[in-house]
Scaffold this motif. Structure first.
Motif, PDB file in Angstrom:
ATOM      1  N   PRO A  23     -13.763 -27.980 -17.995  1.00  0.00           N
ATOM      2  CA  PRO A  23     -13.807 -29.231 -18.766  1.00  0.00           C
ATOM      3  C   PRO A  23     -14.867 -29.207 -19.870  1.00  0.00           C
ATOM      4  O   PRO A  23     -14.623 -29.700 -20.977  1.00  0.00           O
ATOM      5  N   ALA A  24     -16.016 -28.643 -19.594  1.00  0.00           N
ATOM      6  CA  ALA A  24     -17.078 -28.575 -20.605  1.00  0.00           C
ATOM      7  C   ALA A  24     -16.642 -27.728 -21.795  1.00  0.00           C
ATOM      8  O   ALA A  24     -16.892 -28.086 -22.951  1.00  0.00           O
ATOM      9  N   LEU A  25     -15.982 -26.619 -21.527  1.00  0.00           N
ATOM     10  CA  LEU A  25     -15.501 -25.754 -22.603  1.00  0.00           C
ATOM     11  C   LEU A  25     -14.445 -26.474 -23.440  1.00  0.00           C
ATOM     12  O   LEU A  25     -14.475 -26.420 -24.673  1.00  0.00           O
ATOM     13  N   VAL A  26     -13.536 -27.162 -22.796  1.00  0.00           N
ATOM     14  CA  VAL A  26     -12.477 -27.890 -23.504  1.00  0.00           C
ATOM     15  C   VAL A  26     -13.072 -28.966 -24.406  1.00  0.00           C
ATOM     16  O   VAL A  26     -12.697 -29.090 -25.572  1.00  0.00           O
ATOM     17  N   LEU A  27     -14.010 -29.753 -23.894  1.00  0.00           N
ATOM     18  CA  LEU A  27     -14.594 -30.830 -24.706  1.00  0.00           C
ATOM     19  C   LEU A  27     -15.441 -30.284 -25.848  1.00  0.00           C
ATOM     20  O   LEU A  27     -15.522 -30.894 -26.914  1.00  0.00           O
ATOM     21  N   SER A  28     -16.050 -29.145 -25.643  1.00  0.00           N
ATOM     22  CA  SER A  28     -16.858 -28.524 -26.701  1.00  0.00           C
ATOM     23  C   SER A  28     -15.999 -27.969 -27.818  1.00  0.00           C
ATOM     24  O   SER A  28     -16.325 -28.121 -28.991  1.00  0.00           O
TER      25      SER A  28
END
Length: 180
Positions: A23-28
């Motif tokens: 999720p962190a990678l996607v939002l970044s």
């Protein structure tokens, strides 16, 4: 910036080896959130059906609770995430992702996720729209992101489309990359 091929490799690698960071990678990468914004994001501020995200914790001095569109690829990746309650990720997840990618020999400079998002997004829409989504001024966008070169040439619109169309079904196998 990083290339769509590096993004796809990183998405596949993180999903396969470290899904807690997905999720962190996607939002970044698909929403351009800053590190602190990613780490402060709440799942209840993400509307996967309406394909929008409201920034839960914006950087001080930037528009609070700004709305950011979720590309279809981002929704597809976020649907793969297990527990979608509470915080999207743990603190320092973005830093950990970069460390994991670097250990796997991926070239991931500081702030490459947000920088790439803004640069590619500028190819697909207006500076004003990108400024609203990223929580920057249009002047900052024009000064730092609009005319970024990749491989000593101007970035093309097709590369931006490829970035935002990096769905899970297109990232199943790692793409061979030249070693620099």
């Amino acid at each position: 910036t990083i290339t769509p091929a590096i993004l796809r490799n990183l998405l596949a690698f993180i999903q396969g080896k470290h899904p807690e960071y997905l999720p962190a990678l996607v939002l970044s990468t698909f929403c351009g959130l800053r590190r602190g914004e990613v780490h402060g994001q709440q799942w209840d501020h993400i509307d996967l059906v309406g394909r929008t995200l409201t920034v839960s914790k914006a950087k001080e001095g930037t528009p609070a609770e700004r709305a950011v569109p979720l590309p279809r690829a981002a929704v597809a990746w976020l649907m793969k995430c297990g527990d979608r309650t509470e915080n999207v990720c743990a603190n320092l997840s973005v830093d950990r992702i970069r460390d994991i990618g670097r250990t796997a020999n991926m070239d991931l400079p500081e702030n490459c996720f947000r920088h790439s998002f803004i640069t590619y997004r500028c190819k697909l829409t207006t500076v004003a729209q990108v400024a609203d989504e990223a929580g920057n001024s249009p002047n900052i966008i024009r000064k730092h992101y609009r005319n970024v070169l990749q491989d000593n040439r101007p970035m093309r619109k097709v590369e931006a489309k490829t970035w935002f169309e990096s769905r899970p079904d297109l990232c199943g196998e790692l793409i061979p990359m030249e070693q620099g």
